[in-house]
Design a protein around this motif. Structure first.
Motif, short mmCIF file in Angstrom:
data_model
loop_
_atom_site.label_atom_id
_atom_site.label_comp_id
_atom_site.label_asym_id
_atom_site.label_seq_id
_atom_site.Cartn_x
_atom_site.Cartn_y
_atom_site.Cartn_z
N ASP A 178 0.44 8.90 2.82
CA ASP A 178 -0.98 8.69 3.11
C ASP A 178 -1.70 7.88 2.04
OD1 ASP A 178 -0.86 10.70 1.16
OD2 ASP A 178 -2.73 11.61 1.84
N VAL A 179 -0.96 7.33 1.06
CA VAL A 179 -1.62 6.58 0.00
C VAL A 179 -2.28 5.33 0.56
CG1 VAL A 179 0.42 5.23 -0.66
CG2 VAL A 179 -1.37 5.68 -2.36
N VAL A 180 -3.48 5.02 0.06
CA VAL A 180 -4.22 3.84 0.50
C VAL A 180 -4.42 2.93 -0.70
CG1 VAL A 180 -6.46 4.97 0.15
CG2 VAL A 180 -6.29 3.04 1.72
N PHE A 181 -4.43 1.62 -0.45
CA PHE A 181 -4.47 0.65 -1.54
C PHE A 181 -5.71 -0.23 -1.48
CE2 PHE A 181 -0.03 1.68 -1.00
CZ PHE A 181 0.41 1.83 -2.31
N GLY A 182 -6.24 -0.51 -2.65
CA GLY A 182 -7.24 -1.55 -2.82
C GLY A 182 -6.64 -2.65 -3.68
N ALA A 183 -7.36 -3.76 -3.83
CA ALA A 183 -6.83 -4.86 -4.64
C ALA A 183 -7.95 -5.78 -5.07
CB ALA A 183 -5.78 -5.64 -3.85
N ASP A 184 -7.77 -6.35 -6.26
CA ASP A 184 -8.61 -7.44 -6.75
C ASP A 184 -7.93 -8.75 -6.40
OD1 ASP A 184 -10.45 -5.71 -7.99
OD2 ASP A 184 -9.20 -5.58 -9.78
N ILE A 185 -8.66 -9.68 -5.80
CA ILE A 185 -8.09 -10.96 -5.40
C ILE A 185 -9.05 -12.09 -5.75
CG2 ILE A 185 -7.12 -12.33 -3.53
CD1 ILE A 185 -6.49 -9.87 -2.02
N ILE A 186 -8.51 -13.16 -6.30
CA ILE A 186 -9.29 -14.36 -6.60
C ILE A 186 -9.04 -15.39 -5.51
CG2 ILE A 186 -9.61 -16.28 -8.20
CD1 ILE A 186 -8.77 -14.36 -10.45
N ALA A 187 -10.08 -15.89 -4.90
CA ALA A 187 -9.96 -16.90 -3.85
C ALA A 187 -10.25 -18.28 -4.43
CB ALA A 187 -10.94 -16.60 -2.71
N GLY A 188 -9.37 -19.23 -4.11
CA GLY A 188 -9.62 -20.60 -4.55
C GLY A 188 -9.30 -20.85 -6.00
N PHE A 189 -8.26 -20.20 -6.53
CA PHE A 189 -7.83 -20.49 -7.90
C PHE A 189 -7.43 -21.96 -7.99
CE2 PHE A 189 -4.62 -20.69 -11.27
CZ PHE A 189 -5.29 -20.07 -12.31
N PRO A 190 -7.64 -22.60 -9.15
CA PRO A 190 -7.29 -24.02 -9.29
C PRO A 190 -5.87 -24.32 -8.80
CG PRO A 190 -8.49 -23.30 -11.21
CD PRO A 190 -8.27 -22.08 -10.36
N THR A 191 -5.74 -25.41 -8.07
CA THR A 191 -4.51 -25.94 -7.46
C THR A 191 -4.10 -25.19 -6.20
OG1 THR A 191 -2.77 -24.62 -8.57
CG2 THR A 191 -3.65 -26.55 -9.78
N GLU A 192 -4.80 -24.13 -5.81
CA GLU A 192 -4.43 -23.38 -4.61
C GLU A 192 -4.65 -24.24 -3.36
OE1 GLU A 192 -5.50 -18.93 -3.45
OE2 GLU A 192 -7.03 -20.31 -2.68
N ASP A 193 -3.57 -24.52 -2.61
CA ASP A 193 -3.72 -25.27 -1.37
C ASP A 193 -3.75 -24.30 -0.19
OD1 ASP A 193 -1.08 -24.50 -0.86
OD2 ASP A 193 -0.24 -26.44 -1.50
N ASP A 194 -3.81 -24.84 1.02
CA ASP A 194 -3.94 -24.00 2.20
C ASP A 194 -2.75 -23.06 2.37
OD1 ASP A 194 -6.39 -25.09 2.81
OD2 ASP A 194 -5.61 -26.53 4.28
N THR A 195 -1.55 -23.56 2.10
CA THR A 195 -0.35 -22.73 2.24
C THR A 195 -0.36 -21.58 1.24
OG1 THR A 195 0.96 -24.60 3.06
CG2 THR A 195 2.18 -22.72 2.18
N MET A 196 -0.73 -21.89 0.01
CA MET A 196 -0.80 -20.84 -1.01
C MET A 196 -1.83 -19.79 -0.63
SD MET A 196 -0.76 -23.28 -4.38
CE MET A 196 0.63 -24.34 -4.79
N PHE A 197 -2.97 -20.23 -0.12
CA PHE A 197 -3.99 -19.27 0.29
C PHE A 197 -3.50 -18.40 1.42
CE2 PHE A 197 -7.36 -18.36 3.41
CZ PHE A 197 -8.00 -17.35 2.70
N ARG A 198 -2.81 -19.00 2.40
CA ARG A 198 -2.31 -18.21 3.53
C ARG A 198 -1.32 -17.15 3.07
NH1 ARG A 198 -2.56 -23.14 6.34
NH2 ARG A 198 -0.35 -23.57 5.90
N ASN A 199 -0.57 -17.45 2.01
CA ASN A 199 0.35 -16.45 1.47
C ASN A 199 -0.42 -15.24 0.95
OD1 ASN A 199 2.70 -17.86 2.02
ND2 ASN A 199 2.73 -18.89 0.03
#
Length: 425
Positions: free
Chosen positions: A286-307
């Motif tokens: 039953d463990v639930v997860f949260g996460a910190d995420i940075i959107a649009g880090f330098p050099t991040e392209d569309d494929t990297m973002f989709r990952n």
């Protein structure tokens, strides 16, 4: 009637560690007899966080022309002169100085008191009584960070890793529980590095196990943000065996693409996160997860973002803290090729939408299940998974505040769950 200006107001930005330290300052200010004072506890994690702090300081001066304004926190530690040069600011304190009682003496006149945080060798434990009115309290178990992620300026505001000894943590937890606190959150800058600087190098899990054994009257314990590749075996064992450790883990993820993670100089890769989440769920379904995420880090392209987006969906990460990348002067990432601002914002919106969908699915899955709700205010509380719940038949709100109520979830509306108390409880 008490004049509201006689109380010290503290405006807190940023992390849970700042929340804890604001309570320490509140106690020091109260003990020192400070009046008509506003303290800004700033954050430096993004340039936007610092901009918001400056904006709030200016507004506070307009609204309170006679108040004394003190600025502290990571932004003040890293760039004290920029705050000292503001006409609205009376005093600037560093991150170490803000935790010392003598910094709040009413006759203290030094305009800037900021020492080199990188030379500080230990972190003191601070017993906090300001949490007595709350049902949940934060306990600082360590300070600082030994790592240098390319986007992060925080080590220069917090210094290197410094851990609080187990005995001091135990004393704080015992004191808080004796004052009615039902839930303690272990917090710090990089809590999975806990103990590396202490004799015997106790791990986070070993320390947690020890505290739980020494304070059996503590009902609930949470861990704040954790590094997915540095969780020790004792944390996993506690997750499987110790019901007082809440089934809610927040991952310092930042990205779900290996190339982006390497350019961030993170310690984990995508597979490490997948392995950690699946292992934790095998031990505690039953463990639930949260996460910190940075959107649009330098050099991040569309494929990297989709990952990154796909990782959120594949692992069903629920409580997301999403930050559009904000260049921080003095960090390597600020010199990398930047993603356009509108793209960063659009990607952040997509991540938040995916997180909200996961959160809604999780809330729906709780309907019909029994939960334990820590009552906070009115008929509102949070269950062991940190989900917000309104227990609709809790009429004796003042009596129940600060207690743990057994309830069955009945529905989900307006962003929170509804429940009724279990009649057999």
């Amino acid at each position: 009637m008490t004049d509201p200006k006689s109380e010290t107001e503290i405006v807190t930005f940023g992390c849970r560690l700042n929340t804890y330290e604001s309570e320490v300052m509140r106690q020091h200010a109260r003990d020192a007899g400070l009046e008509n004072t506003i303290i800004f506890n700033t954050c430096a994690v993004t340039a936007e966080a610092e901009r918001q702090a400056r904006q709030s300081i200016r507004k506070a001066r307009r609204d309170n022309p006679d108040a004394r304004i003190i600025v502290t926190g990571c932004a003040a530690q890293i760039n004290p002169d920029s705050f000292a040069s503001m006409d609205e600011v009376d005093r600037v304190l560093g991150n170490e100085e803000k935790l010392k009682a003598e910094s709040f003496g009413i006759h203290e006149t030094a305009r800037v008191a900021v020492n080199d945080i990188m030379e500080i060798e230990e972190t003191a434990a601070h017993l906090v009584h300001g949490f007595e009115e709350h049902t949940r309290a934060f306990v600082q178990i360590q300070q600082g960070c030994n790592h240098r992620c390319t986007f992060c300026i925080i080590p220069y505001g917090r210094g290197n890793n410094r851990s609080v000894p187990i005995g001091a943590i135990t004393e704080q937890v015992r004191e808080l529980v004796s004052n009615g606190v039902q839930e303690v959150v272990f917090t710090g800058v990089d809590i999975t590095d806990y103990g590396l600087d202490l004799p015997g190098t106790p791990t986070l899990g070993q320390m947690t196990r020890r505290v739980l054994a020494l304070v059996p009257e503590l009902p609930r314990l949470r861990l704040s943000s954790i590094d997915p590749v540095e969780i020790d075996e004792d944390v996993y064992q506690l997750l499987a065996e110790e019901p007082r450790l809440m089934p809610h883990l927040h991952i310092s993820l930042q990205a779900g693409d290996d190339m982006v993670l390497k350019r961030m100089k993170r310690r984990h890769l995508r597979n490490d996160v997948e392995t950690m989440v699946r292992r934790a769920r095998a031990l505690r379904p039953d463990v639930v997860f949260g996460a910190d995420i940075i959107a649009g880090f330098p050099t991040e392209d569309d494929t990297m973002f989709r990952n990154s987006l796909n990782l959120v969906r594949d692992l069903d990460l629920t409580y997301l803290h999403v930050f559009p990348y904000s260049p921080r002067p003095g960090t390597p990432a600020a010199k990398m090729p930047q993603v356009p601002g509108p793209t960063r914002k659009a990607r952040a919106a997509s991540l938040r939408e995916a997180g909200q969908e996961a959160e809604n699915r999780f809330y729906q899955s709780l309907i019909g299940k029994d939960v334990e709700v820590l009552m906070e205010k009115g008929n509102f509380g949070r269950c062991q998974h940190y989900a917000p719940i309104a227990v609709e038949d809790c009429e004796e709100t003042e009596k129940l505040r600060g207690t743990i109520v057994s309830a069955r979830v009945t529905g989900f509306k307006d962003g929170k769950l509804t429940a009724l108390r279990n009649p057999s409880a």
